[in-house]
Scaffold this motif. Structure first.
Motif, PDB file in Angstrom:
ATOM      1  N   TYR A  18      -2.191   1.076  44.512  1.00  0.00           N
ATOM      2  CA  TYR A  18      -1.577   1.403  43.032  1.00  0.00           C
ATOM      3  C   TYR A  18      -2.371   2.603  43.109  1.00  0.00           C
ATOM      4  O   TYR A  18      -1.415   3.323  42.055  1.00  0.00           O
ATOM      5  CB  TYR A  18      -2.379   0.684  42.127  1.00  0.00           C
ATOM      6  CG  TYR A  18      -2.244   0.339  41.244  1.00  0.00           C
ATOM      7  CD1 TYR A  18      -0.979  -0.439  40.487  1.00  0.00           C
ATOM      8  CD2 TYR A  18      -2.873   0.581  39.525  1.00  0.00           C
ATOM      9  CE1 TYR A  18      -0.433  -0.122  38.872  1.00  0.00           C
ATOM     10  CE2 TYR A  18      -2.119   1.026  38.331  1.00  0.00           C
ATOM     11  CZ  TYR A  18      -1.535   0.159  38.207  1.00  0.00           C
ATOM     12  OH  TYR A  18      -1.164   0.573  36.992  1.00  0.00           O
TER      13      TYR A  18
ATOM     14  N   SER B 110      -6.700   5.157  36.571  1.00  0.00           N
ATOM     15  CA  SER B 110      -6.016   4.089  36.826  1.00  0.00           C
ATOM     16  C   SER B 110      -6.402   2.598  36.813  1.00  0.00           C
ATOM     17  O   SER B 110      -7.775   3.424  37.097  1.00  0.00           O
ATOM     18  CB  SER B 110      -5.656   4.112  38.609  1.00  0.00           C
ATOM     19  OG  SER B 110      -5.030   3.482  39.651  1.00  0.00           O
ATOM     20  N   HIS B 111      -5.627   1.735  36.209  1.00  0.00           N
ATOM     21  CA  HIS B 111      -7.204   0.665  36.223  1.00  0.00           C
ATOM     22  C   HIS B 111      -7.954   0.383  35.302  1.00  0.00           C
ATOM     23  O   HIS B 111      -8.988  -0.533  35.009  1.00  0.00           O
ATOM     24  CB  HIS B 111      -6.754  -0.026  37.790  1.00  0.00           C
ATOM     25  CG  HIS B 111      -6.513  -1.096  37.963  1.00  0.00           C
ATOM     26  ND1 HIS B 111      -6.518  -2.065  39.107  1.00  0.00           N
ATOM     27  CD2 HIS B 111      -6.301  -2.245  37.344  1.00  0.00           C
ATOM     28  CE1 HIS B 111      -6.634  -3.077  39.290  1.00  0.00           C
ATOM     29  NE2 HIS B 111      -6.132  -3.648  38.051  1.00  0.00           N
TER      30      HIS B 111
ATOM     31  N   GLU C 174      -5.233  -2.712  45.932  1.00  0.00           N
ATOM     32  CA  GLU C 174      -6.097  -1.634  45.161  1.00  0.00           C
ATOM     33  C   GLU C 174      -6.056  -0.518  45.291  1.00  0.00           C
ATOM     34  O   GLU C 174      -5.691   0.736  44.110  1.00  0.00           O
ATOM     35  CB  GLU C 174      -7.234  -2.484  44.665  1.00  0.00           C
ATOM     36  CG  GLU C 174      -7.026  -3.718  44.196  1.00  0.00           C
ATOM     37  CD  GLU C 174      -8.790  -4.242  43.283  1.00  0.00           C
ATOM     38  OE1 GLU C 174      -8.524  -4.777  42.834  1.00  0.00           O
ATOM     39  OE2 GLU C 174      -9.277  -3.834  44.932  1.00  0.00           O
TER      40      GLU C 174
END
Length: 288
Positions: free
Chosen positions: A81, A11-12, A78
């Motif tokens: 997310y 993720s990210h 965040e």
């Protein structure tokens, strides 16, 4: 004793870890820990829910065995997310969310942003932003954030000679914490340094308050969008006492709001049987 499998997803640009308790094919329950905690903090609840759910417990970014961010950015959005990415990675049509403290806030934000993805929501002492909290001027928020980052840059992680010493530090912060549970939490929440000492796994930078955070009106707007049955489980002796006095029933008219007497903020550790009983009752499951 049943132990989870360690799994990872991305993720990210971060490699994030989660504990997978198995029971694939069952409805998914995701347990979201709080700040400076880790996924194995949920073990007792995870084992009890496993007969009924495919239980997953993520290590949030900057915690446990998940990557730290580059630059120390840890806004609640965040974490949201990352939770969305986890749910996508397992292709779950809906999930039950159970969050503690900061993880409760993450779960509330996610549930208000994506109500169609959440079947039930449980928040343990997790309403940390009160509806009437004042919003500091922008320049003050940025100045505070810069000062926090400067202090954290100069911090040296604390080292403990043994895991028992690390566990003893946890007991100092929570007098109700049983020593065997403290040792379990320290074992999974610390890593061994090259000199044989132990330091906590969490990134110290997650202590900084992002100046672009969500504010009370944002949270209230998101709460109004939650459609799933909701249990807000407060701790009777928490430092978040303001949440109990904030009239949360005005913002969560469909929620069940209960208080666990004699428990501090880490109520799932202080009163595990009572907390588990409330969760099972809310989920419509017979205890045992």
């Amino acid at each position: 004793m049943l132990a989870p499998q360690s799994r990872f997803y991305e993720s990210h640009g971060l490699r994030l870890h989660y504990a997978d308790w198995g029971n694939h094919g069952a409805p998914v329950a995701i347990l979201v820990h709080g700040g400076r905690d880790h996924c194995r903090s949920w073990d007792a609840i995870a084992r009890s829910l496993r007969p009924h759910f495919h239980v997953l417990a993520p290590d949030l970014r900057g915690h446990g065995d998940s990557d730290w961010t580059k630059g120390g950015s840890y806004a609640l959005t965040e974490y949201v997310y990352d939770l969305a990415q986890l749910i996508r990675s397992i292709a779950a049509p809906q999930v039950t969310l159970i969050g503690h403290s900061m993880g409760g806030m993450v779960s509330l934000i996610f549930s208000g942003s994506f109500p169609e993805l959440v079947s039930k929501l449980v928040v343990l002492d997790g309403v940390t932003m009160l509806p009437d909290a004042p919003k500091a001027p922008t320049h003050e928020r940025i100045s505070k954030w810069v000062s926090q980052l400067d202090r954290l840059h100069d911090c040296t992680p604390r080292r403990y000679a043994t895991l028992e010493d690390a566990a003893a530090q946890m007991v100092l912060h929570n007098k109700r914490l049983a020593r065997d549970l403290a040792l379990h939490l320290a074992t999974h929440g610390s890593r061994r340094n090259e000199d044989g000492t132990y330091s906590w796994k969490f990134d110290p930078y997650q202590r900084a308050s992002a100046p672009h955070r969500l504010w009370p009106d944002d949270h209230v707007a998101l709460w109004s969008r939650i459609t799933s049955p909701t249990l807000l489980l407060n701790a009777g002796e928490s430092f978040l006492a303001g949440a109990r006095a904030a009239g949360l029933e005005r913002y969560f008219p469909q929620a069940r709001i209960e208080t666990i007497a004699g428990a501090g903020h880490w109520l799932q550790h202080d009163k595990p049987e009572e907390v588990l009983s409330e969760i099972l009752r809310f989920l419509g499951l017979a205890e045992g």
